[in-house]
Design an enzyme around this catalytic site. Sequence first.
Site, PDB file in Angstrom:
ATOM      1  N   LEU A   1      58.646 107.984 -19.858  1.00 23.24           N
ATOM      2  CA  LEU A   1      57.642 106.921 -19.961  1.00 23.24           C
ATOM      3  C   LEU A   1      57.769 105.876 -18.854  1.00 23.24           C
ATOM      4  CD1 LEU A   1      57.272 106.091 -23.766  1.00 23.24           C
ATOM      5  CD2 LEU A   1      55.551 107.050 -22.248  1.00 23.24           C
ATOM      6  N   SER A   2      58.938 105.825 -18.205  1.00 26.44           N
ATOM      7  CA  SER A   2      59.145 104.881 -17.101  1.00 26.44           C
ATOM      8  C   SER A   2      58.706 103.452 -17.426  1.00 26.44           C
ATOM      9  CB  SER A   2      58.435 105.374 -15.834  1.00 26.44           C
ATOM     10  OG  SER A   2      58.974 106.604 -15.423  1.00 26.44           O
TER      11      SER A   2
ATOM     12  N   ASN B   1      58.509  98.788  -8.825  1.00 27.97           N
ATOM     13  CA  ASN B   1      57.927  99.180  -7.528  1.00 27.97           C
ATOM     14  C   ASN B   1      58.092  98.105  -6.442  1.00 27.97           C
ATOM     15  OD1 ASN B   1      55.132 101.041  -8.969  1.00 27.97           O
ATOM     16  ND2 ASN B   1      57.126 101.773  -8.268  1.00 27.97           N
TER      17      ASN B   1
ATOM     18  N   ASP C   1      51.471 109.576 -11.089  1.00 25.43           N
ATOM     19  CA  ASP C   1      52.688 109.849 -10.319  1.00 25.43           C
ATOM     20  C   ASP C   1      52.457 111.007  -9.341  1.00 25.43           C
ATOM     21  OD1 ASP C   1      55.289 109.558  -9.526  1.00 25.43           O
ATOM     22  OD2 ASP C   1      56.170 110.571 -11.255  1.00 25.43           O
TER      23      ASP C   1
ATOM     24  N   SER D   1      54.452  99.170 -10.937  1.00 22.40           N
ATOM     25  CA  SER D   1      55.439  98.708 -11.931  1.00 22.40           C
ATOM     26  C   SER D   1      56.260  97.557 -11.359  1.00 22.40           C
ATOM     27  CB  SER D   1      56.377  99.863 -12.311  1.00 22.40           C
ATOM     28  OG  SER D   1      57.244 100.151 -11.230  1.00 22.40           O
TER      29      SER D   1
HETATM   30  C1  FPP Z   1      53.488 106.721  -8.113  1.00 22.75           C
HETATM   31  O1  FPP Z   1      53.600 107.754  -7.153  1.00 22.75           O
HETATM   32  C2  FPP Z   1      52.319 105.894  -7.823  1.00 22.75           C
HETATM   33  C3  FPP Z   1      52.366 104.561  -7.512  1.00 22.75           C
HETATM   34  C4  FPP Z   1      53.622 103.816  -7.474  1.00 22.75           C
HETATM   35  C5  FPP Z   1      51.148 103.787  -7.172  1.00 22.75           C
HETATM   36  C6  FPP Z   1      49.865 104.215  -7.797  1.00 22.75           C
HETATM   37  C7  FPP Z   1      48.741 103.697  -6.981  1.00 22.75           C
HETATM   38  C8  FPP Z   1      47.562 104.312  -6.760  1.00 22.75           C
HETATM   39  C9  FPP Z   1      47.175 105.549  -7.417  1.00 22.75           C
HETATM   40  C10 FPP Z   1      46.552 103.776  -5.773  1.00 22.75           C
HETATM   41  C11 FPP Z   1      46.142 102.368  -5.918  1.00 22.75           C
HETATM   42  C12 FPP Z   1      45.666 101.997  -7.269  1.00 22.75           C
HETATM   43  C13 FPP Z   1      44.454 101.483  -7.550  1.00 22.75           C
HETATM   44  C14 FPP Z   1      44.142 101.066  -8.933  1.00 22.75           C
HETATM   45  C15 FPP Z   1      43.404 101.343  -6.539  1.00 22.75           C
HETATM   46  P1  FPP Z   1      54.924 107.862  -6.292  1.00 22.75           P
HETATM   47  O2  FPP Z   1      54.715 107.130  -5.024  1.00 22.75           O
HETATM   48  O3  FPP Z   1      56.098 107.392  -7.104  1.00 22.75           O
HETATM   49  O4  FPP Z   1      55.027 109.410  -6.041  1.00 22.75           O
HETATM   50  P2  FPP Z   1      56.347 110.273  -5.846  1.00 22.75           P
HETATM   51  O5  FPP Z   1      57.064 110.267  -7.166  1.00 22.75           O
HETATM   52  O6  FPP Z   1      55.836 111.612  -5.462  1.00 22.75           O
HETATM   53  O7  FPP Z   1      57.141 109.613  -4.749  1.00 22.75           O
END
Ligand code: FPP
Length: 255
Positions: free
Chosen positions: A197-198, A70, A22, A67
């Site tokens: 845990l979301s 998402n 996150d 998720s």
């Molecule tokens: C949450 O951060 C993260 C995600 C929804 C995506 C995670 C993806 C990656 C790390 C990159 C791609 C994955 C792979 C396996 C190559 P957020 O966007 O919710 O952050 P915030 O809470 O600060 O807005």
Amino acid sequence: MSKKSNITTLKPLPRHVAVIMDGNGRWAQRRYMPRIMGHRQGAKTVKEIVTATRELNIPYLTLYAFSKENWSRPAEEVSGLMDLLYEYLQKELDELLGKRIRLRAIGEIEALPDRVYDLLMETMEKTSRNYEMQLILALSYGGRSEIIEAAKRFAKRCMKGEMYPDDLDEGSFRSFLYAGDVPDPDLIIRTSGEKRLSNFLLFQAAYSELYITPTLWPDFNKKEFMKALNDYRCRERRFGMTSEQILLRCTSSES
Ligand code: FPP
């Protein structure tokens, strides 16, 4: 307590680490960049943590990459994330094969765009005979959905007369989950300071140790990972028992 006895009381490393990655969006926003740049930097962290996990001989790493919820993010961000995933699979195949890492996925992967789904299936097939480590990507994943889908699969077996309601226990229920053969996560790490845990691994997280760090995922690195692992190794996992029972169990298994 002497330094020596401190070292000898450290618990083994976890067998299965799961991570809620996150903070990508905040990382980008703080730099006045589009959110996707945070995800791009986050993909670099994925590479570093996969390498570290393999080096440490930890056999299972699960990453919450996308998720079910998402999907409701802005279309541009969703397609950017799908591109990143595609790129990751393309670029990392040789690395996964070289390091004998098996790639698996949990979640409603049929919902992924066709080209991502096809490459994911191909990568899973090509790495399926790798036994050193399993990298499990949670994609279009939701813990409640996983449990509901598992219940449906069990009900269907009952309707066919192949199973009976009394056959169900914690062990048999696992076989209906996305990856029922994978042990429960010993340690769940969440970056960026949120304390929830979301909808991640709800069934499997029953006794997992939680480690929450304020570090945003793009800033997380091997050093921070080691810090989380060392924190875990100092904890006492009681599984509902008392400290005395655990001590007795440890000393009797040593003798
Ligand atoms: C949450 O951060 C993260 C995600 C929804 C995506 C995670 C993806 C990656 C790390 C990159 C791609 C994955 C792979 C396996 C190559 P957020 O966007 O919710 O952050 P915030 O809470 O600060 O807005």
